[in-house]
Write an enzyme that holds these catalytic residues in place. Sequence first.
Site, PDB file in Angstrom:
ATOM      1  N   CYS A  82       0.819  -1.212   0.000  1.00 38.13           N
ATOM      2  CA  CYS A  82       0.000   0.000   0.000  1.00 38.13           C
ATOM      3  C   CYS A  82       0.855   1.265   0.000  1.00 38.13           C
ATOM      4  O   CYS A  82       0.344   2.363  -0.128  1.00 38.13           O
ATOM      5  CB  CYS A  82      -0.935  -0.007   1.203  1.00 38.13           C
ATOM      6  SG  CYS A  82      -1.469  -1.651   1.664  1.00 38.13           S
TER       7      CYS A  82
ATOM      8  N   LYS B 189     -10.194   6.638   4.090  1.00 37.40           N
ATOM      9  CA  LYS B 189     -11.538   6.231   4.504  1.00 37.40           C
ATOM     10  C   LYS B 189     -12.631   6.829   3.622  1.00 37.40           C
ATOM     11  O   LYS B 189     -13.519   6.114   3.187  1.00 37.40           O
ATOM     12  CB  LYS B 189     -11.753   6.646   5.968  1.00 37.40           C
ATOM     13  CG  LYS B 189     -13.119   6.334   6.509  1.00 37.40           C
ATOM     14  CD  LYS B 189     -13.308   4.832   6.715  1.00 37.40           C
ATOM     15  CE  LYS B 189     -14.753   4.472   6.923  1.00 37.40           C
ATOM     16  NZ  LYS B 189     -15.533   4.450   5.667  1.00 37.40           N
TER      17      LYS B 189
ATOM     18  N   HIS C  44      -9.184   4.321  -1.345  1.00 39.25           N
ATOM     19  CA  HIS C  44      -7.829   3.780  -1.196  1.00 39.25           C
ATOM     20  C   HIS C  44      -7.467   2.875  -2.375  1.00 39.25           C
ATOM     21  O   HIS C  44      -7.427   1.663  -2.257  1.00 39.25           O
ATOM     22  CB  HIS C  44      -7.752   3.017   0.141  1.00 39.25           C
ATOM     23  CG  HIS C  44      -6.421   2.428   0.452  1.00 39.25           C
ATOM     24  ND1 HIS C  44      -5.230   2.933  -0.028  1.00 39.25           N
ATOM     25  CD2 HIS C  44      -6.078   1.350   1.220  1.00 39.25           C
ATOM     26  CE1 HIS C  44      -4.222   2.191   0.430  1.00 39.25           C
ATOM     27  NE2 HIS C  44      -4.707   1.218   1.183  1.00 39.25           N
TER      28      HIS C  44
ATOM     29  N   ILE D  17     -12.752  -0.340  -1.182  1.00 37.86           N
ATOM     30  CA  ILE D  17     -12.115  -0.830  -2.415  1.00 37.86           C
ATOM     31  C   ILE D  17     -12.330   0.251  -3.471  1.00 37.86           C
ATOM     32  O   ILE D  17     -13.464   0.693  -3.677  1.00 37.86           O
ATOM     33  CB  ILE D  17     -12.782  -2.145  -2.866  1.00 37.86           C
ATOM     34  CG1 ILE D  17     -12.656  -3.223  -1.790  1.00 37.86           C
ATOM     35  CG2 ILE D  17     -12.249  -2.598  -4.219  1.00 37.86           C
ATOM     36  CD1 ILE D  17     -11.308  -3.842  -1.649  1.00 37.86           C
TER      37      ILE D  17
ATOM     38  N   CYS E 181     -13.080   0.553   8.076  1.00 42.19           N
ATOM     39  CA  CYS E 181     -12.177   0.112   7.007  1.00 42.19           C
ATOM     40  C   CYS E 181     -12.263   1.035   5.801  1.00 42.19           C
ATOM     41  O   CYS E 181     -13.342   1.491   5.434  1.00 42.19           O
ATOM     42  CB  CYS E 181     -12.545  -1.294   6.539  1.00 42.19           C
ATOM     43  SG  CYS E 181     -12.772  -2.475   7.872  1.00 42.19           S
ATOM     44  N   SER E 182     -11.107   1.281   5.156  1.00 44.55           N
ATOM     45  CA  SER E 182     -11.115   2.042   3.907  1.00 44.55           C
ATOM     46  C   SER E 182     -11.743   1.163   2.822  1.00 44.55           C
ATOM     47  O   SER E 182     -11.724  -0.061   2.920  1.00 44.55           O
ATOM     48  CB  SER E 182      -9.690   2.433   3.529  1.00 44.55           C
ATOM     49  OG  SER E 182      -8.861   1.288   3.459  1.00 44.55           O
TER      50      SER E 182
END
Lengths: 385, 132
Positions: free
Chosen positions: A83, A329, A333, A209, A206-207
């Site tokens: 990442c 977020k 991402h 997709i 969670c960030s």
Amino acid sequence: MRDIAIIGIGMIKFGELWEKSLRDIAVEAALNCMKDAGTDRIDSITIGCMSGGLFNGQEHLTSLLPDYLGRHTTPAVRVESACASGGMAVRSAFMEVASGMSDYVLALGVEKMTDVSENIETYTLATTADGDYEAFHGINLPGLYALMAKAHMEKYGTTRNQLAEVAVKNHRNGALNPHSQFPMEITVDTVLRSALVADPLRLFDCSPITDGAAAVLITTVEEAKKIGKQPLVIISGIGVASDTIALCQRKDILKFEAVELAGQRALKMAGKTINDINFAEVHDSYTIAEIMVIEALGIVKEGQGGVATANGITSLNGKFPINPSGGLKSKGHPIGATGVAQICEAVLQLRGQAGKRQIKNAKTALTQNMGGSGGSCVIHILEAK
Amino acid sequence: MEVARHWRETPERYRMEAGKCSKCGKIAFPGRMICPECGSTEFTKHTLSGKGKIVTYTIIRTAPDGFEDLVPYAVGIIELDDGIKILAQITDCNPEELKTGDRVVAKFRRINEDGKTGMIYYAYKFVPDVGI
């Protein structure tokens, strides 16, 4: 080493871009960057992309992207650090110009994640962990961050609501960013009512997709002065550090050693301390990640990241704004693009062009981009001159 | 070669064999060629005790491929009595009732399989230590 400036930034709106391919979004970001720079001179390209292979069945971006940028003979190199690939690509571009090897280098980050099923997406993200000794046992990335979150709550008294406040704050900022994938405000309740993914983390911790690309054009300060763009934005420090790939092998699983060291190295190179920084874009892939990152950078004391967030210290109008862009977020991402997009936001803020989310008197910025569960980290210090 | 990839981890996964640095005594699991503490390249074989306590854990609700049938299941970091930490599933328990600090012990279990006709992967999972 030559002094380095960023003369162009190019973003696209992040999202699930079903009508666009990997090459489409990469070229779109590069075109926006050249337009912003006012020049189309590119001597060389560094590409940040984590996994064209698994997400798209497409490697060899060092041929594909120059080709579709209409300059098929331009040298290109691809950089991978999970990442943190995007931030590492900017560092490669910096080194190439600083060394005198090239004068104009385009750092281009891209990830097209929605071309495969959700299972393959999750599998690909889990390849950033230790394949044989973490993923093998049935843990995924949210699971690894959940292990940290649980331990942080038990050791420091961080609360479930404080974790949620990170997401709330980042969505509040992201709602002001036209490039955000999810530009809408949420409440603590939105987070607490979302599905459990890995206790104590829920979906809104969670960030997302994301498909996305971002680009920056790097040259020498001397060349940038000739072009004459004001204010001049320079990269004054870069720091990189690694940590164990497996979370359990760290002496303290609540300490991002790579973040701490990369931060110290970048600040030292820039001749600054963390108190000289006006705001930061950090890697909030999970809410707990932002909390632990601001602790590792020394922005808040060890264990105080949750309290500080709930107290508004990291809000847009707080003492130390974190993720004015909306962060991973809210903005999204797209793995390989994230580190480059952070730098785009920093440049926008330093130029005073961030619109409704503009931080007043922003002169010095820090961007922090990391891989996997914190196994690699790259930090940039940017200044308006 | 998928079979070879798992077969070569047999000493670690089936027998919990680690490496112990001949110079500084650091235990490395899985084994390594270079000691992360002192840089030595001399190791002796050390079989882990398989006993320890939970440092932290999570309950996986959205599972990776091949683990869907286990949901909800616990995965934790266990600090072994040997002084090292290891990540594994914690099973044979109600995951909601686990607590940090609980004593656990390693058992040999089936982890996953490569489809219906492929290889079955085995390794250690931890279970609550009830003194048996």
